[in-house]
Scaffold this motif. Structure first.
Motif, short mmCIF file in Angstrom:
data_model
loop_
_atom_site.label_atom_id
_atom_site.label_comp_id
_atom_site.label_asym_id
_atom_site.label_seq_id
_atom_site.Cartn_x
_atom_site.Cartn_y
_atom_site.Cartn_z
N LEU A 75 0.82 -1.20 0.00
CA LEU A 75 0.00 0.00 0.00
C LEU A 75 0.87 1.26 0.00
O LEU A 75 0.52 2.27 -0.63
CB LEU A 75 -0.93 0.00 1.22
CG LEU A 75 -2.08 1.01 1.20
CD1 LEU A 75 -2.97 0.77 -0.01
CD2 LEU A 75 -2.89 0.93 2.48
N ALA A 76 2.00 1.19 0.69
CA ALA A 76 2.91 2.33 0.71
C ALA A 76 3.55 2.54 -0.66
O ALA A 76 3.81 3.67 -1.08
CB ALA A 76 3.98 2.13 1.77
N TRP A 157 -0.05 6.13 3.06
CA TRP A 157 1.14 6.01 3.90
C TRP A 157 0.76 5.88 5.37
O TRP A 157 1.34 5.07 6.10
CB TRP A 157 2.03 7.23 3.70
CG TRP A 157 2.75 7.22 2.39
CD1 TRP A 157 2.96 6.15 1.57
CD2 TRP A 157 3.36 8.34 1.75
NE1 TRP A 157 3.65 6.54 0.45
CE2 TRP A 157 3.92 7.88 0.53
CE3 TRP A 157 3.49 9.69 2.06
CZ2 TRP A 157 4.60 8.71 -0.35
CZ3 TRP A 157 4.17 10.51 1.18
CH2 TRP A 157 4.71 10.03 0.00
N PHE A 158 -0.20 6.67 5.82
CA PHE A 158 -0.62 6.60 7.22
C PHE A 158 -1.22 5.24 7.55
O PHE A 158 -1.01 4.70 8.64
CB PHE A 158 -1.64 7.70 7.51
CG PHE A 158 -1.02 8.99 7.96
CD1 PHE A 158 -0.30 9.06 9.14
CD2 PHE A 158 -1.16 10.14 7.20
CE1 PHE A 158 0.28 10.24 9.55
CE2 PHE A 158 -0.58 11.33 7.61
CZ PHE A 158 0.14 11.38 8.78
N SER A 159 -1.97 4.68 6.63
CA SER A 159 -2.65 3.41 6.89
C SER A 159 -1.75 2.20 6.70
O SER A 159 -2.11 1.09 7.08
CB SER A 159 -3.87 3.28 5.98
OG SER A 159 -3.49 3.31 4.62
N TRP A 165 8.36 6.85 8.49
CA TRP A 165 9.18 5.93 7.70
C TRP A 165 9.26 6.36 6.24
O TRP A 165 10.30 6.27 5.60
CB TRP A 165 8.63 4.51 7.81
CG TRP A 165 9.37 3.51 6.97
CD1 TRP A 165 8.93 2.92 5.83
CD2 TRP A 165 10.69 3.00 7.19
NE1 TRP A 165 9.88 2.07 5.32
CE2 TRP A 165 10.97 2.11 6.14
CE3 TRP A 165 11.64 3.23 8.18
CZ2 TRP A 165 12.18 1.43 6.05
CZ3 TRP A 165 12.85 2.54 8.09
CH2 TRP A 165 13.11 1.67 7.04
N VAL A 166 8.15 6.87 5.72
CA VAL A 166 8.15 7.36 4.35
C VAL A 166 9.04 8.58 4.21
O VAL A 166 9.81 8.71 3.25
CB VAL A 166 6.71 7.67 3.90
CG1 VAL A 166 6.70 8.30 2.51
CG2 VAL A 166 5.86 6.41 3.90
N LEU A 167 8.94 9.50 5.16
CA LEU A 167 9.80 10.69 5.13
C LEU A 167 11.27 10.31 5.24
O LEU A 167 12.12 10.92 4.57
CB LEU A 167 9.40 11.64 6.25
CG LEU A 167 8.03 12.31 6.12
CD1 LEU A 167 7.75 13.19 7.33
CD2 LEU A 167 7.95 13.13 4.84
N SER A 169 12.62 7.50 4.18
CA SER A 169 13.00 6.92 2.89
C SER A 169 13.17 7.99 1.83
O SER A 169 14.12 7.96 1.03
CB SER A 169 11.94 5.90 2.44
OG SER A 169 11.74 4.91 3.42
N PHE A 170 12.26 8.97 1.82
CA PHE A 170 12.35 10.05 0.84
C PHE A 170 13.58 10.91 1.08
O PHE A 170 14.26 11.33 0.14
CB PHE A 170 11.08 10.89 0.89
CG PHE A 170 11.02 11.97 -0.15
CD1 PHE A 170 10.88 11.66 -1.49
CD2 PHE A 170 11.09 13.31 0.22
CE1 PHE A 170 10.82 12.66 -2.45
CE2 PHE A 170 11.04 14.31 -0.73
CZ PHE A 170 10.90 13.97 -2.07
N LEU A 171 13.88 11.18 2.35
CA LEU A 171 15.08 11.97 2.68
C LEU A 171 16.34 11.22 2.25
O LEU A 171 17.29 11.83 1.75
CB LEU A 171 15.10 12.26 4.17
CG LEU A 171 16.29 13.09 4.69
CD1 LEU A 171 16.30 14.46 4.03
CD2 LEU A 171 16.23 13.23 6.20
N THR A 172 16.35 9.90 2.43
CA THR A 172 17.50 9.11 2.00
C THR A 172 17.70 9.20 0.49
O THR A 172 18.83 9.34 0.00
CB THR A 172 17.31 7.64 2.41
OG1 THR A 172 17.15 7.56 3.82
CG2 THR A 172 18.51 6.80 1.98
#
Length: 209
Positions: A75-76, A157-159, A165-167, A169-172
């Motif tokens: 889902l993410a 993302w929330f669900s 965790w998404v932030l 990954s995006f920052l990485t």
């Protein structure tokens, strides 16, 4: 081209208006000739040049890192795809191409509905459209679709795994892009390609007069 005289706002505007339909640069070219910049001004110039020249490669790299980090959360991954689509709508050429192909497909099933999806008529002043920079998708301003896809991605993302965790990954992925753009030395092909695109842009603006 002297990238020292190009502001960050100009780079962002160029990325918004440039054609993204060109294929990414080859793997061998993308991962070759690395060296640290010799000064801060050289670093800024190299960063702006590489971000513009390897834009498609960096976009794919960000999606790849996000997909790798969220591989156990389907889902993410779908939320990341919606985010990529929402951000892609910010580019003029992508939004116009998507709008044209989508309306062409709808016309096969319902010509009346396709006619309603056409953008509103723009008044013309001295041979130019008064709202030249306004981009429509399916008859609506493109920001409507940007908000819809970004909101849907946040919900997914929330669900699925949480926004932190998404932030992360995006920052990485952004750090990977910045590091590569900082140490990848601009080659002659990149400079010649920039000059060619500049000429095309000037010629296109001249033909609009």
């Amino acid at each position: 081209m002297d990238w020292d005289n190009v502001a960050a706002e100009d780079v962002i505007e160029a990325l918004r208006e440039v054609e993204w339909s060109t294929p990414p640069r080859s793997f061998s070219e993308f991962f070759s000739r690395f060296a640290f910049p010799r000064s801060f001004s050289k670093w800024k110039s190299r960063l702006k040049c590489n971000l513009y020249y390897y834009r498609t490669n960096y976009f794919i790299l960000v999606i790849f890192v996000l997909g790798l980090a969220l591989i156990t959360r389907p889902l993410a991954i779908l939320g990341a795809a919606f985010t990529a689509l929402g951000l892609a709508f910010l580019n003029d050429s992508f939004a116009a191409t998507f709008n044209e192909k989508f309306i062409r497909t709808i016309r096969l099933f319902s010509p009346h509905l396709a006619a309603k999806m056409r953008p509103p008529h723009m008044p013309v002043i001295r041979g130019r459209s008064a709202a030249r920079k306004t981009v429509y998708v399916c008859g609506k301003p493109r920001w409507v679709f940007v908000v819809i896809f970004l909101t849907a991605s946040l919900v997914m993302w929330f669900s699925s795994c949480g926004l932190l965790w998404v932030l992360y990954s995006f920052l990485t992925s952004l750090i990977v892009v910045i590091v590569h753009a900082s140490v990848r030395t601009p080659n002659l092909k990149a400079r010649l390609n920039t000059f060619r695109e500049e000429f095309r842009a000037v010629w296109r603006n001249y033909s609009d007069l």
